[in-house]
Design an enzyme around this catalytic site. Structure first.
Site, PDB file in Angstrom:
ATOM      1  N   SER A 126      34.023  14.333  38.405  1.00  0.00           N
ATOM      2  CA  SER A 126      34.465  12.946  38.603  1.00  0.00           C
ATOM      3  C   SER A 126      33.854  12.354  39.868  1.00  0.00           C
ATOM      4  O   SER A 126      33.390  11.214  39.885  1.00  0.00           O
ATOM      5  CB  SER A 126      35.996  12.894  38.725  1.00  0.00           C
ATOM      6  OG  SER A 126      36.591  13.288  37.519  1.00  0.00           O
TER       7      SER A 126
ATOM      8  N   ARG B  84      35.549  22.458  27.516  1.00  0.00           N
ATOM      9  CA  ARG B  84      36.761  23.083  28.055  1.00  0.00           C
ATOM     10  C   ARG B  84      37.451  23.973  27.014  1.00  0.00           C
ATOM     11  O   ARG B  84      38.097  24.960  27.368  1.00  0.00           O
ATOM     12  CB  ARG B  84      37.712  22.021  28.598  1.00  0.00           C
ATOM     13  CG  ARG B  84      37.086  21.226  29.747  1.00  0.00           C
ATOM     14  CD  ARG B  84      38.105  20.506  30.602  1.00  0.00           C
ATOM     15  NE  ARG B  84      37.495  19.396  31.304  1.00  0.00           N
ATOM     16  CZ  ARG B  84      36.761  19.501  32.423  1.00  0.00           C
ATOM     17  NH1 ARG B  84      36.545  20.679  32.958  1.00  0.00           N
ATOM     18  NH2 ARG B  84      36.251  18.425  32.987  1.00  0.00           N
TER      19      ARG B  84
ATOM     20  N   ARG C 201      41.780  18.236  21.382  1.00  0.00           N
ATOM     21  CA  ARG C 201      42.008  19.511  22.081  1.00  0.00           C
ATOM     22  C   ARG C 201      43.284  20.224  21.656  1.00  0.00           C
ATOM     23  O   ARG C 201      43.379  21.446  21.781  1.00  0.00           O
ATOM     24  CB  ARG C 201      41.993  19.286  23.607  1.00  0.00           C
ATOM     25  CG  ARG C 201      40.598  19.014  24.110  1.00  0.00           C
ATOM     26  CD  ARG C 201      40.511  18.865  25.614  1.00  0.00           C
ATOM     27  NE  ARG C 201      39.110  18.846  26.006  1.00  0.00           N
ATOM     28  CZ  ARG C 201      38.654  18.382  27.162  1.00  0.00           C
ATOM     29  NH1 ARG C 201      39.497  17.903  28.063  1.00  0.00           N
ATOM     30  NH2 ARG C 201      37.362  18.408  27.440  1.00  0.00           N
TER      31      ARG C 201
ATOM     32  N   ARG D  17      30.913   9.256  40.299  1.00  0.00           N
ATOM     33  CA  ARG D  17      31.212   8.078  41.117  1.00  0.00           C
ATOM     34  C   ARG D  17      30.207   7.926  42.252  1.00  0.00           C
ATOM     35  O   ARG D  17      29.850   6.819  42.643  1.00  0.00           O
ATOM     36  CB  ARG D  17      32.653   8.166  41.648  1.00  0.00           C
ATOM     37  CG  ARG D  17      33.674   7.883  40.518  1.00  0.00           C
ATOM     38  CD  ARG D  17      35.027   8.461  40.843  1.00  0.00           C
ATOM     39  NE  ARG D  17      36.077   8.053  39.914  1.00  0.00           N
ATOM     40  CZ  ARG D  17      36.309   8.611  38.725  1.00  0.00           C
ATOM     41  NH1 ARG D  17      35.528   9.605  38.289  1.00  0.00           N
ATOM     42  NH2 ARG D  17      37.300   8.184  37.960  1.00  0.00           N
TER      43      ARG D  17
ATOM     44  N   GLY E 168      32.549  10.612  28.522  1.00  0.00           N
ATOM     45  CA  GLY E 168      33.471   9.474  28.452  1.00  0.00           C
ATOM     46  C   GLY E 168      33.582   8.778  29.795  1.00  0.00           C
ATOM     47  O   GLY E 168      33.662   7.550  29.871  1.00  0.00           O
TER      48      GLY E 168
ATOM     49  N   LYS F 115      39.970  13.450  23.530  1.00  0.00           N
ATOM     50  CA  LYS F 115      39.029  13.926  24.553  1.00  0.00           C
ATOM     51  C   LYS F 115      37.737  14.338  23.831  1.00  0.00           C
ATOM     52  O   LYS F 115      37.469  13.877  22.735  1.00  0.00           O
ATOM     53  CB  LYS F 115      39.646  15.082  25.346  1.00  0.00           C
ATOM     54  CG  LYS F 115      40.836  14.642  26.203  1.00  0.00           C
ATOM     55  CD  LYS F 115      40.400  13.747  27.340  1.00  0.00           C
ATOM     56  CE  LYS F 115      41.556  13.275  28.197  1.00  0.00           C
ATOM     57  NZ  LYS F 115      41.141  12.261  29.171  1.00  0.00           N
TER      58      LYS F 115
ATOM     59  N   ASP G 227      42.888  17.464  32.257  1.00  0.00           N
ATOM     60  CA  ASP G 227      41.782  18.257  31.695  1.00  0.00           C
ATOM     61  C   ASP G 227      42.095  19.746  31.607  1.00  0.00           C
ATOM     62  O   ASP G 227      41.283  20.518  31.109  1.00  0.00           O
ATOM     63  CB  ASP G 227      40.519  18.058  32.538  1.00  0.00           C
ATOM     64  CG  ASP G 227      39.928  16.669  32.328  1.00  0.00           C
ATOM     65  OD1 ASP G 227      40.207  16.046  31.279  1.00  0.00           O
ATOM     66  OD2 ASP G 227      39.196  16.200  33.227  1.00  0.00           O
TER      67      ASP G 227
END
Ligand code: S3P
Length: 436
Positions: free
Chosen positions: A22, A386, A345, A26, A94, A341, A314
């Site tokens: 993340s 994941r 999941r 950014r 995403g 997701k 997550d």
């Protein structure tokens, strides 16, 4: 590619995991629209972030990669992005698609955002609605990508109450809010990760957070800065679980991001009996970090508080594995977001764990996982990084070999997963097609 996982003897070790996904995304987006240089260290050179890097370059930003985990961005300022000649392919991400949609809504040119089979199946209505209210015109395929974004130089500030707790949607609106006339306010139903707000502040932007309300005034300039990316707690979670489930393991994971909007996984595991402690707590730039010490523990099933879901969003795939290894049953509720997701999941983990001998009762927005013993078997990752890594961790304590099929997506978030797991003694080998 598949994983072949053999029952493992996890040993004492000190390890590191790659940078936070993340924060890395950014750093690229905000560094690009800042003025001056942004130097990033600890960058996650996983496929998702590399797609964002390529997209920012296609928008005219010069970005160098002096080392494998270092990038240097020559920011073009708030209004310096240029139209891309081609569609921006954001792969599996995403986060990239939703945040870029916010950023591109405030540009004077049009952009097309697309992605892989998983991403083009994911819902974008959640960003199209607020960004359209702000004045962007966005075409989609019934609310799904590809998105054609007709940006506007005259975005309007809005007050927007998020119908779902989503840091991606919040961030998309805040990024568009930078280009809007007036003050944009977002109200979240639950606190979500706040990396966008922290990094904006580090770059000199005033962002106000009061409980669940976040406000940003349009037209503020960003100043390039140094970004030190902490190790990703979401990746550390796989190491944490392998250590907890082993016998007599004592593992330290160094320099992990422990932003309180992300640490739900630690709280949930501790409430199940996990021996996890934070050492050497400190700050790395605008983010709190710590070394995480994990010792093997006996876990007990419990009812997981839906109020902490957004702080561990997550980590539910790996928490399902924890629940399967715990005594008794664990009740997960309020986790319906997991169905949209990178894969569904809840369904993917329920199917995988059932194939490995675990009983799982699914509901539309939850699951009850009954503790048991993992058997060997062959399971599908559904192309979800994941899910693949969670099932691989389950394999380390199974009573036979576990094959996890189609695990290429692991490189989106955790390049070097197998060697990191090998360094703690977990026997997870990547093998080629046809060998499973
Ligand atoms: C992310 C936010 C979360 C998370 C995703 C990364 C981010 O998504 O699942 O992996 O970087 O903002 P939502 O905000 O849609 O829950």
């Amino acid at each position: 590619m598949h994983f072949k996982v053999s029952p493992s003897k996890v040993k004492d070790a000190k390890v590191t995991v790659p940078g936070d996904k993340s924060v890395s995304h950014r750093s690229l987006m905000l560094g690009s629209i800042a003025s001056g240089r942004t130097d990033v260290s600890g960058f996650l050179a996983g496929e998702d972030c590399l797609q964002t890097l390529a997209a920012m370059r296609a928008l005219g930003v010069s970005i160098e990669q002096p080392g494998p985990t270092e990038i240097s961005i020559d920011g073009v300022g708030l209004h310096g992005l240029k139209s891309s000649a081609t569609a921006l392919d954001l792969g599996n991400s995403g986060t990239a698609m939703r945040l870029m949609a916010g950023l591109l809504s405030g540009q004077v040119f049009d952009s097309v955002l697309t992605g892989d089979a998983s991403l083009t199946g994911r819902p974008m209505g959640r960003i199209i609605t607020p960004l359209s209210q702000m004045g962007a015109a966005i075409d989609s395929q019934n609310g799904k990508p590809p998105l054609r974004i007709n940006g506007s130089s005259e975005l309007l500030a809005i007050d927007y109450e998020l119908p779902i707790a989503s840091a991606q949607v919040k961030s998309a609106i805040l990024l568009a809010g930078l280009y809007a006339n007036g003050t944009t306010r977002v109200i979240e139903p639950a606190v979500t990760r706040d990396h966008t707000e922290r990094m904006l502040r580090s770059m000199g932007v005033q962002v106000t957070s009061q409980g669940h309300r976040i406000s940003i005034e349009g037209g503020q300039a960003l100043k390039g800065c140094r970004v030190e990316v902490p190790a990703d707690l979401s990746s550390a979670a796989f190491v944490i679980l392998a250590a907890l489930l082993a016998e007599n393991a004592d593992i330290v994971i160094a320099n992990v991001g422990v932003n309180p909007t992300r640490t739900g996984v630690i709280d949930i595991l501790q409430s199940m009996g996990a021996d996890i402690s934070l050492k050497n707590s400190r700050r790395l730039g605008d983010e709190p970090v710590a070394d995480i010490r994990v010792r093997s523990s006996e876990l007990h099933g419990r009812s997981v508080d839906p109020a902490v879901v957004s702080l561990a969003i997550d980590e539910f795939p790996v928490l399902f594995v924890a629940a399967a290894a715990a005594t008794g049953s664990t009740v997960f509720s309020g986790i319906g977001e997991l169905r949209v997701k990178e894969s569904d999941r809840i369904a993917a983990m329920a199917e995988g764990m059932r194939k490995l001998g675990i009983t799982v009762d699914e509901s539309p927005d939850g699951a009850v996982v009954h503790g048991g013993d993992f058997t060997g078997g062959t399971v599908e990752s559904f192309g979800d990084h994941r899910v693949a890594m969670s099932l691989a961790v389950a394999g380390t304590i199974a009573d036979g070999e576990v094959f996890v099929r189609n695990v290429e997506a692991v490189d989106t978030s955790f390049p070097g997963f197998c060697s990191c797991m090998a360094s703690i003694g977990a026997d997870i080998q990547a093998i080629e097609e046809g060998s499973a």
